[in-house]
Write an enzyme that holds these catalytic residues in place. Structure first.
Site, PDB file in Angstrom:
ATOM      1  CB  SER A  59      -1.030   0.106   1.078  1.00  0.00           C
ATOM      2  OG  SER A  59      -2.006  -0.932   1.044  1.00  0.00           O
ATOM      3  CE  LYS A  62      -4.562   1.504  -0.863  1.00  0.00           C
ATOM      4  NZ  LYS A  62      -4.027   0.237  -0.522  1.00  0.00           N
ATOM      5  CB  SER A 120      -4.769   1.714   3.483  1.00  0.00           C
ATOM      6  OG  SER A 120      -3.971   1.323   2.839  1.00  0.00           O
TER       7      SER A 120
END
Length: 391
Positions: A59, A62, A120
């Site tokens: 993540s 991201k 997230s």
């Protein structure tokens, strides 16, 4: 002839400052498989471990999706109050972390950003991809184009959220470069990374970034975890006017990620010193002048010489003035004469241009005759002395 002068006045100063020199000798260790410490102001890498190796970023990637949204906000093609529609595909994305979007909803861009940064949400990333590019696949193409444009040379993207994909890789260096870009270019939105919680669909979720409560001055950025990547974190903090960025990946647990990220971020401030050798406009030394009304010209730096070095490497640093000389008159004020080289054992070299601090006119006919006579009457120079001053 190129002259190298070790600056006598700097002999002791140079032993108390430096840049990210001799990184291989920096006595830092970490259980993280991949790690990097970057100085935000200069972009210098102060410490690295496998930091240029592309690996699964989970993540943490991201940040790329967020940066593309920030770019649209900054150029005015998107507003925080604009609404993104939620597709069935985004709604069905429930594996891993989620914002819990509902099919058919229209969500303000500001809240979608919070759903990505704080919660997230993988589903929120799909919402961004579909609304900006029409599909995930088209958005991934955009991510890869932007990676090339932004100098993320160790990165390839396979999706907008960071779930396992053989084509989805980033290096710690690229994550640090991207974080620096976000902070410097999109500062008006950066405060979102420090928000402690966000509630959507009556589901309250806390920010997953542990260093926000563990390190003084910490204000970002993003955690990541998959079975493939291990536990990772991109963190940033400000102390005493200095900002550092730390990236780690490949740790074994949430606890280890929290403690190791916080430890490295503290070391980034406590073990690396910033020292100012010279301010802009300071006289660094002088250069010998040939056929001039003066025999020497002062050399000045036009930019501050501020360097960072691990405290264990201080004794090995040195500064040297290098120029082609003697410099023939006439010399114009602010004419570049040479450069200041700052280095430490086994480390990279930093160079700063040096300029004439004043104009030096060419000597008249009688001055030239006097110089010629002086040269004829001068004793032969000592070869050993010449060897020390030239290279």
């Amino acid at each position: 002839m190129k002259f190298s002068q070790i600056i006598a006045a700097l002999a002791m100063v140079a032993a108390s400052a430096g840049t990210a020199l001799a990184q291989s000798q920096t006595p830092l260790t970490t259980p993280a498989e991949y790690a990097l410490i970057m100085d935000y102001r200069t972009g210098e890498i102060l410490y690295e471990k496998n930091a240029r190796t592309p690996t699964a970023p989970a993540s943490m990637s991201k940040l790329m999706t967020v940066a593309i949204v920030f770019e649209r906000l900054k150029n005015g093609s998107l507003k925080l109050t604009d609404e993104f529609d939620v597709s069935e595909k985004a709604w069905r994305e429930r594996e891993g972390s989620s914002m819990w979007v509902r099919v058919g909803d229209s969500i303000p861009v500001l809240d979608i950003l919070r759903g990505i940064i704080v919660q997230s949400g993988n589903d929120a990333c799909i919402v961004v991809a579909e609304n900006l590019s029409g599909s995930e696949e088209a958005f991934v193409e955009l991510m890869n184009r932007k990676a090339h444009e932004w100098g993320l040379n160790d990165s390839t993207f396979g999706n907008p959220h960071g779930k396992p994909d053989p084509n989805h890789k980033m290096s710690m260096r690229d994550l640090a470069i991207l974080s620096r870009k976000i902070i410097s270019e999109y500062g008006e939105y950066y405060a979102l990374f420090a928000e402690r919680e966000f509630t959507w669909e009556k589901i309250r979720q806390a920010n997953r970034n542990p260093i926000l409560d563990m390190v003084e001055g910490a204000d970002g950025l993003k955690t990541g975890h998959t079975e493939e990547s291990g536990y990772g974190l991109v963190g940033a903090a400000v102390m005493n006017g200095e900002r550092r960025i730390v990236v780690v990946n490949g740790l074994s647990s949430e606890r280890e990620r929290a403690t190791e990220s916080a430890r490295l971020l503290r070391l980034a401030f406590n073990d690396f010193n910033t020292k100012t050798f010279f301010e802009a406009g300071d006289v660094v030394g002088d250069a010998e002048v040939f056929k001039g009304k003066q025999t020497a010209v002062p050399l000045i730096a036009h930019e501050p010489v501020k360097l960072i070095l691990h405290r264990s490497l201080l004794d090995g640093a040195k500064a040297t003035i290098v120029y082609e000389g003697p410099v023939a008159a006439p010399i114009k004020e602010n004419q570049q004469i040479g450069y200041l080289r700052v280095e430490a054992p086994s480390g990279p070299v930093r160079e700063y241009a040096l300029y004439a601090g004043r104009a030096v006119q060419e000597a008249g006919i009688w001055g030239k005759i006097g110089l010629a006579a002086k040269k004829l009457l001068a004793k032969p120079s000592d070869g050993a002395a010449d060897a020390q001053s030239a290279e």
